[in-house]
Design an enzyme around this catalytic site. Structure first.
Site, short mmCIF file in Angstrom:
data_model
loop_
_atom_site.label_atom_id
_atom_site.label_comp_id
_atom_site.label_asym_id
_atom_site.label_seq_id
_atom_site.Cartn_x
_atom_site.Cartn_y
_atom_site.Cartn_z
N ASP B 199 13.16 -4.24 64.49
CA ASP B 199 12.24 -5.19 64.54
C ASP B 199 11.60 -5.06 63.06
O ASP B 199 10.89 -4.23 62.67
CB ASP B 199 11.26 -4.88 65.31
CG ASP B 199 9.75 -5.44 65.56
OD1 ASP B 199 9.58 -6.72 64.88
OD2 ASP B 199 8.96 -5.25 66.18
N HIS B 373 3.42 -4.72 66.56
CA HIS B 373 4.57 -4.21 65.96
C HIS B 373 4.28 -3.07 65.14
O HIS B 373 3.27 -2.76 64.53
CB HIS B 373 4.91 -5.27 65.10
CG HIS B 373 5.43 -6.51 66.08
ND1 HIS B 373 6.67 -6.58 66.46
CD2 HIS B 373 4.57 -7.54 66.55
CE1 HIS B 373 6.61 -7.62 67.10
NE2 HIS B 373 5.37 -8.26 67.24
#
Lengths: 560, 560
Positions: B199, B373
């Site tokens: 990611d 994130h």
């Protein structure tokens, strides 16, 4: 001093001789039956009220009392607060020492200085090394800090595994190219950790400490910008990683390197010998050569980033340095942050440098420093990797230990499984439950200039008293048998009152002492110490009444 | 469209149908011989230039062409950019779906809406689940994000292990009490990872993303302070963890909870059913009940934290909300940060709320939001845990992938072992070397309001054109055999020019078209499409010359 420690045969005992409630003199013991493993042998640097004290070491009484049990001293890394007391430790308890390459090199230097090297049994370890003892074994796993060769230790005991992290951050892009061994830590955690002892230094910082790679980028950018003039780079001589960074940047920018400050010189020597510093001979200057090199081709590495008055940098700032006279185009980089208490002296040095025309680069805005200790997020990562049953924050003052304990609680370690202890407290674990199994003496032991003596807290107290109200010496010659005062009493004072202007005080004092001596002599079974104490008590009371001061009173009696 | 993909039998192929060079429509394929495992089936929310488009899904052509190979769809977590396209995906390729509990509940909702639930084969997985296929197996490991039940997947292939992280941060103190499985990740890394797909969303943030626990502390402190007035708490309905935090704080502070906004209502229903939200019945209000509860005993959970004009919060701010009229003592908490592009609308809502007298709490200073994130330090930790041989940054726009690749390089992954690819590129790995083994079509597929159609990029281009210069429709009835124009040509325009005021332009345009039709009809083998194209070309040229505009030209020819 009597004390009582009672670790049962089905228990492992864990304790600190130093390192709890303080930053420094880290020394931890792990004891199972007839085996004791000691982790680290550090010193603490004295605070300002420790007059004339060079450093502080633990009281090794408990280890000496159990000398046959002590099997090894294992070292996490080569900083003074972890190896500084090694000579004193081995003089007290001469056991094999296990340490990584850099720590071992520094230990050798120390032992050589004290002529103890030939008596010491030294074993070099590395990441993954396992040392088997009869009942316990010690496994080293690599962590990261501000120097190379930093390890945590997992002490595997029949009762469970005790992990001591040493000083650590999780620097995943270390300039050392020695990243932390996450896989080992995860395996050790997965296999089960009974008790974790973890570094609390930065427990109050809710962050992930920046990597040295981040500092390196800034340092290189600054070197790019500083096209003209010398660069004077000041940092801790103990921060080998930062020294590597500065020397790499210098070489990349075509600057030759000169080193000033005794500790920095020895860091350069050790670092080059062990390969931590990559400084080819042609880039390293003698101090005397710096005048032959153009300013924009020169890096001066210097001690004194904390504003220490005797260090190279302060002397450069003051203009009292022999080889280095400040020039208007000089650039001075402080790659450090002031330790609390040093801010004023750092600022003073910065001011003087700037008055001298130098361009001073310092502070957080320039991104030229990062801590060697992990912040909360890294402490949490260690807790998450190890998932210990019990937790004992170490390496820190009380409030840091407290915050660290709170963090552990956020990771679901129950409060009653977390132990904020003091030096000398013995925690005993049987695998399921825990208890305090006693306490041993763990006061500070003071080392003064000569570097050998052991100065107790009484001496320190004395120095403090002397520094406040001075000294009054009482002399008298006494024949106890005949109950006669043969000479005196006389009074001599230093740092108390001017003798000349205080004739009345002194004379009246002598009278007080005279009658005190007579009174005690004429009592039942008089002895010297009784007389001494009575003199101290009576004279102190009199002087305090007259002057509101409490000088140290020192009776020097000659008994004949 | 023809394309060529050639993965050899000793290679594993890895590719993205969506997720590279963009935020959204994550869909990755891992292919070995006759097996394809697909990870995620996400949508992307359209950007402003996608007029009338509800969302964007990948082009599934490659999977349909290889339909017999596709063995499973494995889901990392329940966010729209990972499961939003599930109905379209299963309509194209109906394979078993593996997902965690929350994602599965959301998937069931979606499939039920489209009446596809009874056709789907759904398997629930959890941390540590391993799904064995003939030649590959998929292992799920728990990570953390802004909702519960988030997993990364390790696809074990005969060539090596491919890890796809899904969206992740390393939240070591998650409010979900589902911490990341560091031990699994370390074991997978230790056993060897051939390729890591990780990611990249926060690759540009040089930090460790703050934990939800840190937000929870702030939220609780704010609830402590807000003794009076209602609290309106706005966040993403997709952020289940934040909703948990707000409802927990409300209950701890004796506030009952009302929920506004369709997606927030469904989050409440799902969250309670699955146990992620702990809201007892007596604390949950019907919307109509809020007027019966004292203001200081009320929490209103609302959508619209991004300033969306149709969401509950914007309507409250405007005074157009049916049930909620703003009161001067209302407190509005924005527990979110504006997505780039939304700042202006968020500010507009804040201004209106403040004009209405509300106390608005927002922004970083209040510590009431953190990203789902991981920042650079967490991306580094993932790289360090997995230590992959090859690396492919995913989930991100090009510059994010680029920065992430640079980070990997800092962790000693060589630049030529790092692949910044585009959707449709096929990377083939044989365990030692890598090569690009072709490319398949991977353009955006547009889903418009009806939710079923497949709208190509041509339609979008049209909508864009229409929105700029309008439309010109040309009608004519033509008998090609007899080379006669039976009616017209006539011109009708919309959004181009006022017909009434442009008689000359229209008349002259008709003449242009008339002679175009005649010219083509009299040429060799004239056909309808030839006439259409000629009309478009000639009329476009004429209109552009006269008006400097380029309307869409649409010939409607009746050929008899």
């Amino acid at each position: 001093m009597t004390y009582s420690v009672d670790i049962k045969s089905n228990e492992v005992g864990v304790y600190a001789l130093g390192g709890l409630g303080e930053i420094g003199k880290n020394t931890y013991g792990i004891e199972y039956q007839d085996e004791i493993i000691v982790v680290d042998a550090g010193i603490k640097f004295p605070e300002d009220d420790l007059l004339g004290i060079d450093y502080v070491i633990p009281d090794y009484t408990y280890l000496v009392d159990n000398i046959d049990k002590v099997k090894a001293l294992v070292i996490t890394h080569g900083h003074e607060d972890h190896i500084g007391a090694i000579a004193y430790f081995l003089q007290a308890v001469n056991v094999p020492v296990y340490a990584g390459p850099l720590a071992m090199a520094l230990i050798r230097n120390k032992l050589e200085e004290k002529q103890l090297l030939n008596r010491a049994e030294l074993h070099e370890i590395t990441d993954g090394s396992v040392i088997d003892f009869d009942k316990m074994s010690v496994e080293f796993f690599r962590t990261t800090h501000s120097i190379p060769d930093v390890f945590g230790v997992a002490v595997h005991t029949p009762v469970g595994t005790i992990v001591e992290t040493g000083d650590f951050k999780f620097d995943l892009t270390p300039t050392t190219k020695q990243p932390p061994n996450l896989w080992s830590m995860a395996r050790i955690g997965h296999d089960g950790v009974l008790l974790l002892l973890s570094d609390s230094t930065n427990a109050e910082r809710p962050e992930w400490t920046k990597s040295e790679a981040w500092v390196a980028k800034s340092v290189n950018r600054i070197f790019d910008q500083l096209q003209h003039g010398r660069i004077i780079f000041a940092t801790f001589a103990s921060n080998m990683n930062r020294i590597r960074m500065a020397t790499d940047a210098a070489i990349a920018h075509g600057r030759k390197i000169a080193v000033f400050g005794r500790s920095m010189e020895s860091a350069m020597t050790n670092g080059r010998a062990l390969g931590y510093l990559n400084v080819p001979d042609e880039y390293l200057l003698e101090q005397s050569q710096i005048k032959n090199v153009p300013d924009d081709e020169l890096l001066i590495l210097s001690t004194g980033s904390q504003g220490e008055s005797m260090a190279a940098l302060a002397r450069i700032a003051e203009g009292s340095h022999k080889q280095i006279k400040l020039k208007p185009k000089d650039n001075v980089i402080f790659s450090s942050s002031p330790i609390p208490g040093n801010t004023a002296s750092v600022n003073a040095v910065i001011n003087k440098l700037e008055e001298g025309g130098a361009n001073v680069i310092h502070g957080k805005l320039n991104n030229i420093h990062t801590s060697g200790h992990g912040g909360q997020e890294e402490q949490k990562l260690m807790l998450a990797l190890m998932k210990p049953k019990f937790f004992m924050p170490i390496h820190g003052e009380y409030r840091m230990l407290k915050v660290h304990a709170g963090l552990a609680h956020e990771l679901d370690i129950p409060t009653d499984h977390t132990f904020i202890l003091q030096n000398g407290d013995v925690l005993a674990l049987d695998g399921e439950s825990t208890r305090v199994a006693g306490h041993f003496p763990a006061e500070d032991t003071y080392i003064d200039g000569s570097g050998i003596g052991d100065i107790g807290s009484v001496v320190l107290h004395d120095r403090q008293k002397l520094s406040q109200d001075g000294l009054v010496i009482v002399t008298a010659t006494i024949n106890l048998k005949r109950k006669e005062i043969l000479s005196g009493p006389d009074i001599l004072s230093r740092g108390f009152v001017y003798m000349r202007e205080s004739g009345d005080l002194i004379n009246e004092g002598r009278r007080v002492i005279f009658s005190t001596i007579r009174r005690v002599m004429n009592g039942k079974n008089p002895n010297e110490s009784e007389i001494r104490q009575a003199i101290i008590d009576d004279l102190a009371r009199y002087l305090h009444r007259e002057t509101a001061r409490k000088p140290m009173i020192l009776p020097m009696l000659i008994m004949i």
